[in-house]
Design a protein around this motif. Structure first.
Motif, PDB file in Angstrom:
ATOM      1  N   HIS A 381       0.809  -1.221   0.000  1.00 57.12           N
ATOM      2  CA  HIS A 381       0.000   0.000   0.000  1.00 57.12           C
ATOM      3  C   HIS A 381       0.838   1.266   0.000  1.00 57.12           C
ATOM      4  CE1 HIS A 381      -3.630  -2.374   0.682  1.00 57.12           C
ATOM      5  NE2 HIS A 381      -2.920  -3.078   1.545  1.00 57.12           N
ATOM      6  N   LEU A 384      -0.945   4.381  -1.134  1.00 56.36           N
ATOM      7  CA  LEU A 384      -1.939   4.892  -0.191  1.00 56.36           C
ATOM      8  C   LEU A 384      -1.259   5.598   0.985  1.00 56.36           C
ATOM      9  CD1 LEU A 384      -4.862   5.118   0.775  1.00 56.36           C
ATOM     10  CD2 LEU A 384      -4.644   2.821   1.756  1.00 56.36           C
ATOM     11  N   SER A 388      -1.628   9.389   2.307  1.00 51.28           N
ATOM     12  CA  SER A 388      -2.041   9.746   3.666  1.00 51.28           C
ATOM     13  C   SER A 388      -1.344  10.995   4.184  1.00 51.28           C
ATOM     14  CB  SER A 388      -1.779   8.578   4.629  1.00 51.28           C
ATOM     15  OG  SER A 388      -0.405   8.515   4.986  1.00 51.28           O
ATOM     16  N   ILE A 487      -4.398   5.224   8.295  1.00 54.39           N
ATOM     17  CA  ILE A 487      -4.011   4.421   7.141  1.00 54.39           C
ATOM     18  C   ILE A 487      -2.945   3.399   7.503  1.00 54.39           C
ATOM     19  CG2 ILE A 487      -2.862   4.593   4.885  1.00 54.39           C
ATOM     20  CD1 ILE A 487      -4.730   6.986   4.347  1.00 54.39           C
ATOM     21  N   ILE A 491      -3.628  -0.639   7.100  1.00 49.91           N
ATOM     22  CA  ILE A 491      -2.918  -1.539   6.181  1.00 49.91           C
ATOM     23  C   ILE A 491      -2.195  -2.645   6.947  1.00 49.91           C
ATOM     24  CG2 ILE A 491      -2.691   0.209   4.352  1.00 49.91           C
ATOM     25  CD1 ILE A 491       0.203   0.621   5.077  1.00 49.91           C
ATOM     26  N   LYS A 565      -6.334   7.316  -2.809  1.00 49.47           N
ATOM     27  CA  LYS A 565      -7.305   7.229  -1.717  1.00 49.47           C
ATOM     28  C   LYS A 565      -8.671   6.749  -2.169  1.00 49.47           C
ATOM     29  CE  LYS A 565      -5.847   9.961   2.100  1.00 49.47           C
ATOM     30  NZ  LYS A 565      -6.193  11.032   3.038  1.00 49.47           N
ATOM     31  N   LYS A 569      -9.007  -0.577  -4.902  1.00 48.68           N
ATOM     32  CA  LYS A 569      -8.271  -1.325  -3.880  1.00 48.68           C
ATOM     33  C   LYS A 569      -8.462  -0.682  -2.502  1.00 48.68           C
ATOM     34  CE  LYS A 569      -3.403  -2.460  -3.052  1.00 48.68           C
ATOM     35  NZ  LYS A 569      -2.059  -2.303  -3.636  1.00 48.68           N
ATOM     36  N   THR A 570      -8.335   0.652  -2.470  1.00 42.17           N
ATOM     37  CA  THR A 570      -8.460   1.355  -1.188  1.00 42.17           C
ATOM     38  C   THR A 570      -9.881   1.275  -0.647  1.00 42.17           C
ATOM     39  OG1 THR A 570      -6.729   2.883  -1.838  1.00 42.17           O
ATOM     40  CG2 THR A 570      -8.168   3.579  -0.048  1.00 42.17           C
ATOM     41  N   THR A 585     -15.046   7.331   2.292  1.00 38.03           N
ATOM     42  CA  THR A 585     -13.759   7.418   1.603  1.00 38.03           C
ATOM     43  C   THR A 585     -13.811   8.468   0.501  1.00 38.03           C
ATOM     44  OG1 THR A 585     -13.429   5.073   2.036  1.00 38.03           O
ATOM     45  CG2 THR A 585     -12.028   6.057   0.374  1.00 38.03           C
TER      46      THR A 585
END
Ligand code: ADP
Ligand code: MG
Length: 728
Positions: A381, A384, A388, A487, A491, A565, A569-570, A585
């Protein structure tokens, strides 16, 4: 008439250090203004105390009768300390803290008034929240959100107000703050990590995520800072030529702290002690007038609250000392910016730091499990994680002018790199008794000794292992830690969940022993995550090229970075881990994009105003002086005129060309802004601000800064870098 700049300089010279007496030892002051366990024991009935502690430790719901008892005791405690008001204290997505004060005071008819604070008021409130960012979650007809008590973060007294940490959610249930998703992420990581811990110790019932932040900041004389419209409105200087002396001599870092700053720190620390913020470290940072404050680490939710509170307290105390705190990541060009290292680890209710190597092979296998799973989570990740910490202000740091870069990588040091290399060679499937012994004795068993001499620290790494914790260094100094901590913990939670599944499968289906299964899964992780490990210098082209080959993302700007974000996948990840719904989200994404656009827009306006209304008129004024001078020379000199006026004429021309540079670029910028504002799609609008509007800042600044070097210092309107940075 002297300019504001000279007024400010005069005032700054009369700003003397304000001495603050420390009346008590810090251990005595600590937590005096907090409704903490100790205070609760004194004020609450046994039942109420148990109720709150169950909520704090095990997330149990607090029932209404207990809430009534708690509120009444809280009120008694607060009144005994001279408090008059209470507020729900929360962290909306504006990035600051929010509060709305109500008095305890209430009338009950017949001209009688009492002090009242009931369970209802403690548990829930409805601030008129329609003007907080919500990313389209709440339409105006349902523009109501409510704040709800978070018993895991104790109430505290600030000034004459009792502050109750709360979450902030919409009536439809969606989170509108930083705290709500963080609490959910902490729950997720607790659940996943506890399950994994059971491989090693059946007694573990809870895993807590810890955070120790290191807050960097600048302290500037208040009069001087206020004299700059850019600092006042944007928190940073949008122009200003660098000072002849900057940080070249490295004479500020860890040097003796200037007196005014020192007094500020002492008062800040006293206030922090009362508020239960365990600040411990203070020192000068690399750039002139740059400093750092760091606490002893705490449970992550509390640490996030404490950082937000600290930033607020810092602003107020600085003002008392005639100083202004700058939290912006890059307040001054050409010298170091500020970050907020997030030191992170996981620990069990049995007192074990899961990211610290242990004393036995088994505890080291546990350490390696969490260590490698964290690496794997970051690898999976990385984009991501980069998102963040994305913000308009942090873009100036990440990958722009200083380390860490916008590329996420993990630094683990030579010794652990070697350990991973050895584990990579572990046999597939069942291990022979010899191999097991060898692993126990020479690989897993050796870690504690090797780590002790593993002192090399790579300062350019955005995510570094430092002995018993990971240090997420790319977080911005202005950021609310809640976002990156949500985040990171999510993860890792997801990764630990996957790990557990894989190990269990090997145990059930392949008949492997527990440690064999763990070694097997870790081996595959080590093989598949090599791309994220990087020990070299992360600052520069070479690493960018290398990272590209490795398939790592390098999103240099916020609009690019934020896309991760809202990737499928997120969205799936957050849903699966119960941290955020798809609506939440997406709403957050919109809020952050909007904030980015607003920041660049405001900066553009301020810069345009300063350049046109402050710099150009000053340049013209000086140019007129030169013109008068040339005219005079012409009167006196005849043949020699060309020679004696050559430099002045050059200057006049040079000034004109810079004025032209400013004016044409400001016009261009305004047009680009207008164009961008008509773009419907928020992503494209952000891109337009990023790629069309923002680059013009540099052009405009270039000409302004050149003029600063040409124009008479006596009439220059903006307080200069040397004055801002070297006034102590
Ligand atoms: P520096 O990085 O400046 O050298 P340190 O590494 O000593 O400073 O510590 C920085 C921060 O890390 C402090 O806030 C400290 O409390 C925190 N810290 C230390 N151990 C842990 C841990 N296990 N988990 C989280 N934070 C920690
Ligand atoms: Mg650090």
């Amino acid at each position: 008439m002297p300019t504001l700049r000279f007024h400010a300089i005069k005032e700054s010279l009369s700003n003397k250090p304000i001495v603050v007496e420390e009346k008590e030892r810090r251990s005595v002051l600590f937590g005096q203004n907090v409704f903490n366990e100790n205070t609760m024991r004194q004020y609450l009935t046994k039942d109420a105390f148990k109720g709150v502690m169950n909520a704090v430790k095990y997330g149990k719901k607090i029932d209404r009768s207990i809430a009534d008892q708690v509120s009444s005791s809280m009120k008694d405690w607060a009144l005994s300390k001279g408090v008059t008001h209470y507020t729900h204290w929360f962290q909306p997505l504006t990035g600051t803290t929010a509060e709305k004060h109500d008095a305890f005071f209430e009338t009950i008819g017949d001209g009688i008034a009492i002090e009242k604070f009931g369970g209802d008021q403690l548990v829930q409130q409805e601030p008129d929240a329609s003007s907080f960012p919500h990313g389209g979650i709440r339409n105006t007809f349902e523009a109501r959100g409510y704040t709800a008590w978070d018993p895991t973060s104790p109430a505290f007294i600030y000034g004459s107000t009792l502050c109750i940490p709360t979450i902030f959610v919409a009536y439809t249930g969606e989170a509108l703050d930083y705290k709500t998703p963080l609490l959910r992420a902490l729950q997720a990581v607790d659940a996943a990590a506890t399950e994994v811990c059971k491989y090693f110790d059946k007694n573990v019932k809870k895993v807590t995520s810890s955070l120790g932040w290191e807050q960097e900041y600048f302290l500037i004389d208040k009069a001087l800072a206020t004299s700059r419209p850019d600092i006042t409105l944007t928190g940073r200087t949008l122009l200003g030529h660098s000072s002849a002396k900057g940080q070249q001599l490295d004479d500020h870092y860890f040097g003796s702290i200037p007196t005014r700053a020192f007094n500020f720190m002492r008062e800040l620390e006293t206030e922090c002690m009362l508020l239960g913020i365990p600040v411990k470290t203070r020192h000068n940072e690399v750039a002139p007038n740059q400093f750092e404050v760091a606490p002893i680490f705490e449970e992550a939710n509390l640490a996030v609250d404490h950082n937000s509170l600290l930033m607020d307290v810092m602003g107020r105390i600085a003002s008392k000392h005639n100083l202004k705190v700058l939290f912006h990541e890059k307040p001054f060009a050409g010298i170091n910016g500020s970050g907020k290292h997030n030191n992170w680890s996981l620990s069990t209710d049995t007192g074990v730091n899961l990211l610290a190597p242990g004393k036995t092979p088994m505890s080291n296998l546990q350490f390696l499990t969490f260590f490698i799973n964290t690496i794997k989570a970051v690898h999976e990740h990385e984009e991501l994680l980069r998102a963040s910490i994305a913000s308009a202000s942090n873009d100036h740091r990440l990958g722009a002018n200083e380390a860490p870069p916008a590329i996420i990588s993990v630094f683990i040091g030579q010794q652990l790199t070697k350990v991973l290399e050895e584990l990579e060679g572990v046999t597939k499937g069942k291990l022979s008794p010899e191999e097991k012994t060898e692993l126990k004795l020479n690989v897993v068993g050796k870690i504690p000794d090797v780590l002790l001499d593993n002192t090399d620290r790579n300062r350019t790494s955005p995510f570094a292992f430092t002995g018993n914790k990971f240090e997420f260094r790319a977080v911005g100094s202005l950021a609310n830690c809640g976002n990156p901590m949500t985040i990171l913990n999510t993860i890792v939670a997801k990764q630990l969940q996957d790990f557990k599944e894989e190990v269990d499968k090997l145990i059930d289906k392949k008949d492997l022993k527990k440690d064999e299964a763990i070694f097997n899964v870790l081996r595959e992780y080590i093989k598949s995550t090599k791309a994220i490990l990087f020990e070299g210098n992360g600052y520069g082209k070479a690493w960018e090229e290398e990272a590209k080959k490795r398939g790592l993302s390098n999103n240099k700007t916020t609009p690019e970075a934020l896309k991760a974000k809202v990737s499928d996948k997120t969205i799936k990840l957050f849903e699966e881990m119960n941290v955020m719904s798809a609506i939440e989200t997406k709403a957050r994404y919109e809020i952050e994009m909007e904030a980015y656009i607003m920041h660049i827009q405001i900066e553009g306006r301020v810069l345009g105003d300063i350049a046109r209304n402050h710099i150009v008129p000053t340049a013209v004024k000086y140019q007129n002086v030169l013109i008068e001078n040339v005219k005079g020379l012409k009167e006196i000199f005849d043949k020699k005129f060309a020679t004696v006026s050559k430099e002045q004429i050059n200057l006049i021309e040079e000034i004109s060309s810079h004025i032209e540079g400013i004016n044409s670029n400001v016009t261009k910028m305004i047009n680009e802004r207008k164009k961008a504002n008509t773009v419907e799609d928020i992503e494209k609008r952000a891109m337009a601000y990023c790629n069309e509007v923002k680059p013009l800042f540099d052009e405009i600044r270039y000409h302004c800064d050149k003029l600063e070097l040409l124009v008479d210092d006596e009439i220059w309107p903006l307080t200069k870098y040397r004055e801002l940075l070297f006034t102590r």
